[in-house]
Scaffold this active site. Structure first.
Site, short mmCIF file in Angstrom:
data_model
loop_
_atom_site.label_atom_id
_atom_site.label_comp_id
_atom_site.label_asym_id
_atom_site.label_seq_id
_atom_site.Cartn_x
_atom_site.Cartn_y
_atom_site.Cartn_z
N HIS A 164 1.01 -1.35 -0.13
CA HIS A 164 -0.07 0.02 -0.09
C HIS A 164 0.88 1.37 -0.08
O HIS A 164 0.44 2.24 0.64
CB HIS A 164 -0.93 0.05 1.08
N ASP A 195 -8.05 -13.34 1.07
CA ASP A 195 -7.10 -12.30 0.98
C ASP A 195 -6.39 -12.32 -0.69
O ASP A 195 -5.38 -12.38 -0.77
CB ASP A 195 -6.21 -12.13 1.80
N GLU A 233 -11.66 -4.48 -2.98
CA GLU A 233 -10.47 -3.36 -3.33
C GLU A 233 -10.60 -3.49 -4.80
O GLU A 233 -9.87 -4.32 -5.24
CB GLU A 233 -9.41 -3.49 -2.69
N HIS A 287 -9.89 1.43 0.61
CA HIS A 287 -9.74 0.26 1.34
C HIS A 287 -11.09 0.20 2.28
O HIS A 287 -10.76 -0.13 3.65
CB HIS A 287 -8.55 0.24 2.13
#
Length: 347
Positions: A108, A249, A313, A182
């Site tokens: 990120h 994830d 996302e 996010h």
């Protein structure tokens, strides 16, 4: 006559002495709020029983909470969202080292994140609704990235309960760009607990295979081969999540992606009947079931646990700068960045 309303209020003062503001847009049925600190969406209020409103977005109560948080609650993420393996990439024969803030990798944007910046903000009205336009310049070398990049992020709400997130980036030299928000969603409410009893459907037959450090191997996995990851038919998160080895994830590849705005996902809470339909121009969506949220304090002191929310996302493929076989994430002066994601709420 439009029922859209806009308001602005102080959200507190940063350690630098700069004042942050909170902007709220309502269409009479639902509303969202966002702050110029990190382009952070702080709440999404949907109708509930007895005329009440339910906030379906996890986050913090105060500006100080967002400033101290490392969970990216509702924040803008860039210059490159998600992970870059080895915290480096090569572009046009030049190697660019990045922050190693996720083991040996960069996550990120590293340590100097966009979410901890105060952005310029103003009210805006477009064909997509009423909202806020945030802007700033990310200078050459920020986060280790090449090129000066002028950034604009627009959040708007319309009368059809569509929250549109629009991203623009204009660079003066080639550079990777991958912007997302996010947001952590729980359609039962931010204090609703586990999302195991909520349902997701994705028009995605493949996802990006990753190693133990969550870095792409370069291979795309078929959900036919790994049924626990298959959401092509609506499925409760809790049905297969224990078979994933720690929760979801993963970046799902959008089957219909062609650069236009396409619908690809529906999130539904069977108990309340609330739904969130997601459309995007981007090629992938990271489905993250808040696996690292244990013990994190949220709004009004609520203590969260893993799987208390799902992040959806929309983005480029993770580690795209290091994989020529992935869709390109390189923005140039001749090829600016403009991407759109729409969250449409039903209740």
């Amino acid at each position: 006559m439009s029922v859209l309303e806009f308001s602005k209020a102080s959200f507190g003062t940063l350690y630098s002495g700069e004042e942050a503001h909170l902007y709220t847009v309502s269409n009479g049925s639902m509303s969202f709020s966002a702050t110029d600190y990190g382009c952070t969406i702080t709440s999404i209020l949907l109708p509930s029983d007895g005329g009440r409103k339910t906030d379906v977005l996890l986050g913090c109560t105060t500006l100080e909470g967002y400033a101290a948080s490392g969970s990216c609650f509702g924040t803008i993420v860039g210059r490159f969202a998600n992970r870059i393996g080895g915290a480096s990439f090569n572009l046009n024969g030049v190697s660019y080292p990045l922050d190693k803030n996720d083991g040996k990798n960069c996550l990120h944007g590293g340590f100097d994140r966009y979410e901890k910046k105060l952005w310029t903000a103003e009210e805006i009205s477009t064909d997509k609704g009423l909202g806020i336009e945030f802007s700033r310049v990310s200078h050459d070398g920020e986060q280790g990235m090449p090129g000066n990049v002028a950034l604009n992020v627009i959040y708007t709400l319309n009368e059809s309960n569509e929250l549109t997130l629009e991203y623009f980036a204009r660079a003066d030299k080639p550079t990777p760009v991958n912007l997302t928000n996010h947001a952590y969603f729980n359609l039962k409410g931010y204090d609703g607990g586990s999302i195991d009893d909520q349902e997701l459907q994705l028009d995605c037959s493949k996802f990006v295979e990753v190693n133990k450090s969550l870095i792409p191997t370069g291979r795309l996995s078929s959900v036919d081969e790994k049924p626990a990851f298959d959401f092509r038919t609506p499925k409760l998160f809790g049905r297969d999540i224990k078979k994933t080895g720690g929760g979801y994830d993963h970046a799902y590849c959008i089957d219909a992606h062609d650069g236009s705005l396409v619908k690809f996902a529906v999130l539904r809470d069977p108990a309340s009947g609330r739904t969130m339909t997601v459309s995007t121009t981007l090629p992938a969506c990271q489905i993250y079931t808040a696996n690292f949220l244990d013990g994190i304090i949220g709004k009004n002191g609520y203590i969260h646990h893993a799987r208390d929310a799902v992040c959806m996302e929309t983005e480029a493929y993770p580690d795209a700068p290091n994989h020529k076989e992935f869709p390109s994430c390189i923005v140039t002066p001749e090829k600016p960045y403009h991407e759109i994601t729409v969250y449409k709420f039903g209740f």
